[in-house]
Scaffold this motif. Structure first.
Motif, PDB file in Angstrom:
ATOM      1  N   PHE A  39       0.816  -1.137   0.024  1.00 41.58           N
ATOM      2  CA  PHE A  39      -0.097  -0.010  -0.067  1.00 41.58           C
ATOM      3  C   PHE A  39       0.878   1.209   0.130  1.00 41.58           C
ATOM      4  CE2 PHE A  39      -0.309   1.272   4.637  1.00 41.58           C
ATOM      5  CZ  PHE A  39       0.707   0.586   5.139  1.00 41.58           C
ATOM      6  N   GLU A  40       0.233   2.516  -0.234  1.00 40.25           N
ATOM      7  CA  GLU A  40       0.951   3.596  -0.211  1.00 40.25           C
ATOM      8  C   GLU A  40       0.397   4.451   0.958  1.00 40.25           C
ATOM      9  OE1 GLU A  40       2.680   5.111  -2.651  1.00 40.25           O
ATOM     10  OE2 GLU A  40       2.597   3.146  -3.939  1.00 40.25           O
ATOM     11  N   LEU A  44       5.020   6.733   0.694  1.00 42.62           N
ATOM     12  CA  LEU A  44       5.856   5.628   0.581  1.00 42.62           C
ATOM     13  C   LEU A  44       5.147   4.441  -0.109  1.00 42.62           C
ATOM     14  CD1 LEU A  44       7.654   6.102   3.802  1.00 42.62           C
ATOM     15  CD2 LEU A  44       8.316   7.045   1.603  1.00 42.62           C
ATOM     16  N   THR A  45       5.721   3.790  -0.691  1.00 39.87           N
ATOM     17  CA  THR A  45       5.239   2.537  -1.154  1.00 39.87           C
ATOM     18  C   THR A  45       5.664   1.361  -0.342  1.00 39.87           C
ATOM     19  OG1 THR A  45       5.392   2.985  -3.634  1.00 39.87           O
ATOM     20  CG2 THR A  45       5.115   0.567  -3.038  1.00 39.87           C
ATOM     21  N   ILE A  46       4.966   0.755   0.516  1.00 39.85           N
ATOM     22  CA  ILE A  46       5.105  -0.234   1.645  1.00 39.85           C
ATOM     23  C   ILE A  46       4.820  -1.564   1.154  1.00 39.85           C
ATOM     24  CG2 ILE A  46       4.911  -0.937   3.977  1.00 39.85           C
ATOM     25  CD1 ILE A  46       4.401   2.233   4.514  1.00 39.85           C
ATOM     26  N   CYS A  47       5.856  -2.499   1.092  1.00 42.69           N
ATOM     27  CA  CYS A  47       5.571  -3.887   0.769  1.00 42.69           C
ATOM     28  C   CYS A  47       5.950  -4.766   2.029  1.00 42.69           C
ATOM     29  CB  CYS A  47       6.562  -4.376  -0.318  1.00 42.69           C
ATOM     30  SG  CYS A  47       6.254  -3.277  -1.722  1.00 42.69           S
ATOM     31  N   PRO A  48       4.668  -4.821   2.929  1.00 40.08           N
ATOM     32  CA  PRO A  48       5.076  -5.633   4.165  1.00 40.08           C
ATOM     33  C   PRO A  48       5.714  -6.837   4.128  1.00 40.08           C
ATOM     34  CG  PRO A  48       2.960  -4.591   4.129  1.00 40.08           C
ATOM     35  CD  PRO A  48       3.207  -4.608   2.698  1.00 40.08           C
ATOM     36  N   ASP A  49       4.904  -7.752   3.020  1.00 42.84           N
ATOM     37  CA  ASP A  49       5.558  -9.087   3.042  1.00 42.84           C
ATOM     38  C   ASP A  49       7.079  -9.405   2.506  1.00 42.84           C
ATOM     39  OD1 ASP A  49       3.131  -9.727   4.278  1.00 42.84           O
ATOM     40  OD2 ASP A  49       2.432 -11.005   2.749  1.00 42.84           O
ATOM     41  N   ILE A  50       7.210  -8.579   1.630  1.00 41.70           N
ATOM     42  CA  ILE A  50       8.507  -8.279   0.935  1.00 41.70           C
ATOM     43  C   ILE A  50       9.818  -7.956   2.083  1.00 41.70           C
ATOM     44  CG2 ILE A  50      10.052  -7.187  -0.653  1.00 41.70           C
ATOM     45  CD1 ILE A  50       8.131  -7.357  -2.616  1.00 41.70           C
ATOM     46  N   ASP A  51       9.207  -7.149   2.745  1.00 42.15           N
ATOM     47  CA  ASP A  51      10.138  -6.541   3.766  1.00 42.15           C
ATOM     48  C   ASP A  51      10.571  -7.624   4.948  1.00 42.15           C
ATOM     49  OD1 ASP A  51      10.353  -4.056   2.655  1.00 42.15           O
ATOM     50  OD2 ASP A  51       8.855  -2.937   3.587  1.00 42.15           O
ATOM     51  N   ASP A  87      -0.787   8.322  12.200  1.00 40.01           N
ATOM     52  CA  ASP A  87      -0.078   7.320  12.906  1.00 40.01           C
ATOM     53  C   ASP A  87      -0.370   6.044  13.055  1.00 40.01           C
ATOM     54  OD1 ASP A  87      -1.774   7.839  14.773  1.00 40.01           O
ATOM     55  OD2 ASP A  87      -0.473   8.681  16.198  1.00 40.01           O
ATOM     56  N   TRP A  88      -1.389   5.754  12.538  1.00 40.01           N
ATOM     57  CA  TRP A  88      -1.868   4.430  12.724  1.00 40.01           C
ATOM     58  C   TRP A  88      -1.164   3.345  12.141  1.00 40.01           C
ATOM     59  CZ3 TRP A  88      -3.020   1.124   8.559  1.00 40.01           C
ATOM     60  CH2 TRP A  88      -3.183   1.916   7.113  1.00 40.01           C
ATOM     61  N   PHE A  89      -0.078   3.389  11.345  1.00 43.54           N
ATOM     62  CA  PHE A  89       0.614   2.335  10.880  1.00 43.54           C
ATOM     63  C   PHE A  89       2.054   2.916  11.256  1.00 43.54           C
ATOM     64  CE2 PHE A  89       3.442   0.186   7.754  1.00 43.54           C
ATOM     65  CZ  PHE A  89       2.904  -0.980   7.562  1.00 43.54           C
ATOM     66  N   ASN A  90       2.714   1.920  12.128  1.00 47.31           N
ATOM     67  CA  ASN A  90       3.985   2.282  12.809  1.00 47.31           C
ATOM     68  C   ASN A  90       5.243   2.130  11.781  1.00 47.31           C
ATOM     69  OD1 ASN A  90       3.876   3.005  15.464  1.00 47.31           O
ATOM     70  ND2 ASN A  90       3.046   1.046  15.876  1.00 47.31           N
ATOM     71  N   LEU A  91       5.846   3.113  11.762  1.00 47.30           N
ATOM     72  CA  LEU A  91       7.076   3.100  10.777  1.00 47.30           C
ATOM     73  C   LEU A  91       8.412   3.383  11.694  1.00 47.30           C
ATOM     74  CD1 LEU A  91       5.607   5.145   7.767  1.00 47.30           C
ATOM     75  CD2 LEU A  91       6.192   2.605   7.522  1.00 47.30           C
ATOM     76  N   GLY A  92       9.221   2.324  11.581  1.00 51.66           N
ATOM     77  CA  GLY A  92      10.532   2.788  12.373  1.00 51.66           C
ATOM     78  C   GLY A  92      11.362   3.399  11.449  1.00 51.66           C
ATOM     79  N   ASP A  93      12.494   3.972  12.068  1.00 54.24           N
ATOM     80  CA  ASP A  93      13.426   4.754  11.343  1.00 54.24           C
ATOM     81  C   ASP A  93      14.162   4.089  10.149  1.00 54.24           C
ATOM     82  OD1 ASP A  93      12.639   6.958  12.633  1.00 54.24           O
ATOM     83  OD2 ASP A  93      14.390   6.871  14.177  1.00 54.24           O
ATOM     84  N   ARG A  94      14.625   2.767  10.760  1.00 59.14           N
ATOM     85  CA  ARG A  94      15.400   1.978   9.889  1.00 59.14           C
ATOM     86  C   ARG A  94      14.589   1.226   8.734  1.00 59.14           C
ATOM     87  NH1 ARG A  94      19.006  -2.189  12.808  1.00 59.14           N
ATOM     88  NH2 ARG A  94      20.545  -1.918  11.068  1.00 59.14           N
ATOM     89  N   ASP A  95      13.329   0.926   8.999  1.00 56.30           N
ATOM     90  CA  ASP A  95      12.329   0.415   8.059  1.00 56.30           C
ATOM     91  C   ASP A  95      11.938   1.410   7.179  1.00 56.30           C
ATOM     92  OD1 ASP A  95      10.271  -1.471   7.410  1.00 56.30           O
ATOM     93  OD2 ASP A  95       8.766  -0.428   8.431  1.00 56.30           O
ATOM     94  N   MET A  96      11.696   2.518   7.623  1.00 53.94           N
ATOM     95  CA  MET A  96      11.559   4.004   6.568  1.00 53.94           C
ATOM     96  C   MET A  96      12.303   3.943   5.508  1.00 53.94           C
ATOM     97  SD  MET A  96      10.045   7.337   7.656  1.00 53.94           S
ATOM     98  CE  MET A  96       9.060   6.864   8.965  1.00 53.94           C
ATOM     99  N   MET A  98      14.256   1.794   4.041  1.00 50.05           N
ATOM    100  CA  MET A  98      13.647   0.857   3.203  1.00 50.05           C
ATOM    101  C   MET A  98      12.673   1.186   2.240  1.00 50.05           C
ATOM    102  SD  MET A  98      14.191  -2.140   1.877  1.00 50.05           S
ATOM    103  CE  MET A  98      14.674  -3.652   2.670  1.00 50.05           C
ATOM    104  N   HIS A  99      11.633   1.784   2.775  1.00 56.64           N
ATOM    105  CA  HIS A  99      10.347   2.385   2.011  1.00 56.64           C
ATOM    106  C   HIS A  99      10.819   3.398   1.157  1.00 56.64           C
ATOM    107  CE1 HIS A  99       8.529  -0.213   4.681  1.00 56.64           C
ATOM    108  NE2 HIS A  99       8.423   0.476   5.521  1.00 56.64           N
ATOM    109  N   ILE A 100      11.698   4.459   1.753  1.00 58.09           N
ATOM    110  CA  ILE A 100      12.288   5.523   0.909  1.00 58.09           C
ATOM    111  C   ILE A 100      13.101   5.000  -0.259  1.00 58.09           C
ATOM    112  CG2 ILE A 100      13.739   7.508   0.710  1.00 58.09           C
ATOM    113  CD1 ILE A 100      13.035   7.954   3.818  1.00 58.09           C
ATOM    114  N   ALA A 101      14.037   4.085  -0.014  1.00 59.16           N
ATOM    115  CA  ALA A 101      14.751   3.690  -1.048  1.00 59.16           C
ATOM    116  C   ALA A 101      14.001   2.934  -2.247  1.00 59.16           C
ATOM    117  CB  ALA A 101      15.760   2.647  -0.667  1.00 59.16           C
ATOM    118  N   ARG A 102      13.074   2.211  -1.855  1.00 61.74           N
ATOM    119  CA  ARG A 102      12.151   1.459  -2.701  1.00 61.74           C
ATOM    120  C   ARG A 102      11.253   2.506  -3.298  1.00 61.74           C
ATOM    121  NH1 ARG A 102       8.755  -1.429   0.328  1.00 61.74           N
ATOM    122  NH2 ARG A 102      10.178  -3.205   0.153  1.00 61.74           N
TER     123      ARG A 102
END
Ligand code: GDP
Length: 312
Positions: A39-40, A44-51, A87-96, A98-102
């Motif tokens: 989802f967007e 950011l494009t977030i791919c939870p299972d790939i991550d 803020d309903w979807f938690n995004l950690g800094d390191r995780d974020m 990944m989403h930025i790079a993607r």
């Protein structure tokens, strides 16, 4: 030496995917990951299972929390909250990161397959980890409160609304090049369905164009690892979905769901009483400890599966 194709969702699937990656040389393993949950969010494009799969294979996953990256910090999230953002979807800094790079690579025109290959290489992952498709196939949950995007139902609503139906917008989309390529490999030795949620993580993969037929007309064994231990899900909404979908209970329900697609089911020792009925229905059944606490369990289970499949 034959090739192994693994189909995975997020956290449950990622554990076995990491085990397979630990015991097979990288060139003999393709891991195809569900993208129905993508989802967007906040641009950011977030791919939870790939991550989940990438973090597990890179050894970056947080084993205590059970999702996301270890040694995470939450500064960006705190600032976003102060800025009044969702803020309903938690995004950690390191995780974020990944989403930025993607996200920017996708926006620059790379396919999700290319971006995933780039990110996995950067993290030192040798095996091929690829999205199920480069096209969008979105899992939608139909509830009494309307049709919800998967993440809104799963995270935002904590899976509370009864799932009247699960739909896949974009069903029939083409499998990714790595997926189609793996299915067509003359040296393919087996297809392994990881212990993922059959409705939410595996069905989207099966909803792609030609995948059900490819599995049903297989020329190699298709083995699934049950996501149930002691008749219940380790975590997540599978038990609730089995009840709401009227799909039965226990491993008979898992086998029924995959009827005609798999020929081998791996179940946990605690569910040994299920084995007789499953075998009577024509399945090969392997009974072992399928709960994976630590990387050692993941590699052990992977080894046992390859042995059961007679894959050296
Ligand atoms: P998600 O997309 O993050 O929900 O992850 P998956 O769909 O890949 O996995 C969820 C399923 O994994 C749940 O139904 C769990 O019961 C199952 N699961 C989690 N850990 C284990 C484990 O160690 N062994 C087995 N057999 N199943 C597991």
């Amino acid at each position: 030496m034959s090739h192994v194709l693994a189909l995975s969702g997020g956290v449950g699937g990622a554990k076995l995917a990491a085990g397979l990656a630990a015991v097979l040389p990288p060139e003999r393993l393709t891991i195809i990951v569900n993208t129905g949950d993508d989802f967007e969010h906040l641009g950011l494009t977030i791919c939870p299972d790939i991550d989940s799969v990438v973090y597990a294979l890179a050894g970056l996953n947080d084993r205590v929390r059970g999702w996301g990256v270890a040694e995470e910090s939450w500064q960006a999230m705190a600032m976003l909250r102060r800025l009044g953002e969702a803020d309903w979807f938690n995004l950690g800094d390191r995780d974020m990161a990944m989403h930025i790079a993607r996200s920017w690579r996708l926006r620059a025109g790379e396919t999700l397959s290319a971006v995933t290959a780039r990110l996995t290489r950067a993290l030192g992952i040798g095996a091929c980890v690829a999205p199920m498709s480069d096209a969008r196939l979105a899992t939608l949950i139909e509830t009494d409160a309307g049709t919800m995007d998967f993440q809104r139902w799963f995270v935002g609503e904590q899976c509370r609304p009864v799932a009247r139906a699960i739909r896949f917008a974009g069903a029939g989309a083409p499998p990714s090049p790595a997926f189609a390529g793996a299915l067509a490999r003359p040296d393919l030795g087996a297809i392994i369905v990881c212990p993922s949620n059959p409705f939410l993580s595996v069905d989207p993969i099966l909803a792609l164009g030609g995948v059900r037929d490819a599995l049903a007309s297989r020329r190699v064994p298709v083995l699934a690892v049950s996501p149930l231990i002691g008749g219940a899900a380790v975590k997540g909404p599978l038990d609730k979905l089995l009840a709401e979908r009227g799909a039965g209970t226990g491993n008979a329900a898992i086998a029924g769901h995959y009827a005609g697609l798999i020929d081998h089911l791996v179940i946990d020792r605690q569910d040994d009483p299920d084995a007789g009925g499953l075998r009577a229905s024509g399945l090969f059944v392997t009974v072992t400890q399928t709960l994976m606490h630590a990387p050692g369990d993941q590699a052990r289970l992977a080894r046992e599966i390859l042995k059961a499949l007679a894959i050296p």
